[in-house]
Write a protein that holds these residues in place. Structure first.
Motif, PDB file in Angstrom:
ATOM      1  N   LEU A  50       0.836  -1.214   0.000  1.00  0.00           N
ATOM      2  CA  LEU A  50       0.000   0.000   0.000  1.00  0.00           C
ATOM      3  C   LEU A  50       0.864   1.254   0.000  1.00  0.00           C
ATOM      4  O   LEU A  50       0.597   2.213  -0.725  1.00  0.00           O
ATOM      5  N   ASN A  51       1.948   1.239   0.834  1.00  0.00           N
ATOM      6  CA  ASN A  51       2.850   2.390   0.884  1.00  0.00           C
ATOM      7  C   ASN A  51       3.526   2.621  -0.456  1.00  0.00           C
ATOM      8  O   ASN A  51       3.696   3.755  -0.904  1.00  0.00           O
ATOM      9  N   ALA A  52       3.930   1.552  -1.088  1.00  0.00           N
ATOM     10  CA  ALA A  52       4.568   1.662  -2.404  1.00  0.00           C
ATOM     11  C   ALA A  52       3.601   2.258  -3.426  1.00  0.00           C
ATOM     12  O   ALA A  52       3.970   3.100  -4.247  1.00  0.00           O
ATOM     13  N   LYS A  55       3.201   5.982  -2.667  1.00  0.00           N
ATOM     14  CA  LYS A  55       4.379   6.731  -3.104  1.00  0.00           C
ATOM     15  C   LYS A  55       4.384   6.913  -4.622  1.00  0.00           C
ATOM     16  O   LYS A  55       4.752   7.968  -5.144  1.00  0.00           O
ATOM     17  N   GLU A  56       3.984   5.884  -5.328  1.00  0.00           N
ATOM     18  CA  GLU A  56       3.940   5.959  -6.792  1.00  0.00           C
ATOM     19  C   GLU A  56       2.904   6.982  -7.246  1.00  0.00           C
ATOM     20  O   GLU A  56       3.128   7.758  -8.187  1.00  0.00           O
ATOM     21  N   ARG A  59       4.313  10.388  -6.600  1.00  0.00           N
ATOM     22  CA  ARG A  59       5.347  10.704  -7.584  1.00  0.00           C
ATOM     23  C   ARG A  59       4.744  11.139  -8.910  1.00  0.00           C
ATOM     24  O   ARG A  59       5.168  12.124  -9.521  1.00  0.00           O
ATOM     25  N   LYS A  60       3.727  10.404  -9.357  1.00  0.00           N
ATOM     26  CA  LYS A  60       3.055  10.744 -10.611  1.00  0.00           C
ATOM     27  C   LYS A  60       2.351  12.094 -10.516  1.00  0.00           C
ATOM     28  O   LYS A  60       2.348  12.884 -11.467  1.00  0.00           O
ATOM     29  N   ARG A  61       1.752  12.364  -9.341  1.00  0.00           N
ATOM     30  CA  ARG A  61       1.053  13.634  -9.139  1.00  0.00           C
ATOM     31  C   ARG A  61       2.037  14.807  -9.189  1.00  0.00           C
ATOM     32  O   ARG A  61       1.767  15.836  -9.795  1.00  0.00           O
TER      33      ARG A  61
END
Length: 295
Positions: A50-52, A55-56, A59-61
């Motif tokens: 879930l954390n990964a 984070k993804e 990052r995309k945002r």
């Protein structure tokens, strides 16, 4: 009937059963701990996933936000800023009020009655409201030709006397004076017979040099800073007003600090005290023989 153990004396237990009997079964507490450990491991793994994912997403945002800002900045760089309408584009009645408000800043100690006596008549201010083009130097020749045809004609005629221009062009700085001088030397204004265009500012040039130049030269126009023009008008007889018909104030041009000719206290005071306030100039404006033009 047999009593006791029903098994034969020589009975041997099955290996599997024997082993099972020998091994100790885990009690309930141990089983609970094992199950709990398995569940914790599953939860940790799920939490890590879930954390990964979070984070993804972040990052995309951030990447999208950065891209959006970059596009916005590039768009802003390609769009030319819209110039605010120049004060000079207003009709004479409003320009007269504007000039009066600027005079009041220079003559702050004067009474209302005294200021009224200093006011430049609306009829002596040129109406250039029909001009829809830029008021920059790249269109100055066309501006004079279309809005000030009398001035255009007179600039093409040679003056009878030395140092007697038909036009005074008042600019705020030496560099601007040099730029305006080059434009006014255009043959579309002066033709073949028109006089010289005097370049008058204090930087590196003594007033005595200007006096000598004016006394020996027939000029169609004099372009200068208010400080130098004022000294020549008030302290010498080298710059004559005998042929003067137009005074252009360079109010649309702004310096690096976005200030116009009349926004700067020093140049504003020089304009009203020594240029427009020079006795012969002021009388010409009052009588209507000299027109004031705001570029």
């Amino acid at each position: 009937m047999q009593h006791g153990d029903d098994l034969d004396d020589d009975f041997v237990p099955d290996d599997l059963v024997a082993l099972s009997d020998e091994e100790e079964l885990p009690d309930a507490e141990d089983i609970g701990e094992l199950l709990s450990a398995d569940e914790d491991a599953g939860e940790v793994q799920a939490g890590q996933s879930l954390n990964a994912a979070d984070k993804e997403k972040k990052r995309k945002r951030r990447a999208k936000e950065k891209e959006r800002k970059l596009k916005k900045r590039k768009l802003a760089e390609t769009i030319e800023p819209v110039e605010a309408p120049s004060i000079a584009a207003q009709p004479p009645v409003l320009l007269a009020d504007y000039i009066s408000s600027m005079q009041a800043k220079t003559f702050s100690k004067m009474s209302g009655i005294e200021l009224a006596d200093m006011q430049i008549p609306e009829t002596s201010i040129a109406d250039t409201t029909m001009w829809t083009g830029s008021r920059n130097l790249d269109q100055l020749v066309d501006f004079i030709t279309k809005m000030l045809p009398t001035l255009r004609t007179r600039m093409g005629q040679r003056s009878k006397h030395n140092g007697a221009p038909t036009l005074l062009f008042v600019a705020g700085a030496a560099l601007r004076v040099a730029d305006v001088t080059r434009v006014l030397k255009d043959k579309r204004l002066r033709g073949e017979k028109g006089g010289d265009v005097a370049k008058l500012f204090a930087k590196h040039i003594k007033i005595e040099e200007h006096v000598g130049y004016l006394k020996r030269t027939k000029i169609a126009a004099a372009v200068g800073t208010p400080g130098r023009l004022g000294k020549l008008l008030c302290d010498t007889d080298a710059l004559s007003t005998s042929a003067l018909t137009h005074i252009i104030l360079d109010v649309s041009f702004r310096d690096v600090k976005k200030r116009s000719l009349l926004d700067i206290p020093e140049t504003r005071d020089e304009v009203f005290r020594t240029v427009l306030g020079a006795p012969k100039v002021f009388n010409g404006l009052k009588q209507g023989t000299i027109q004031l033009v705001l570029l």
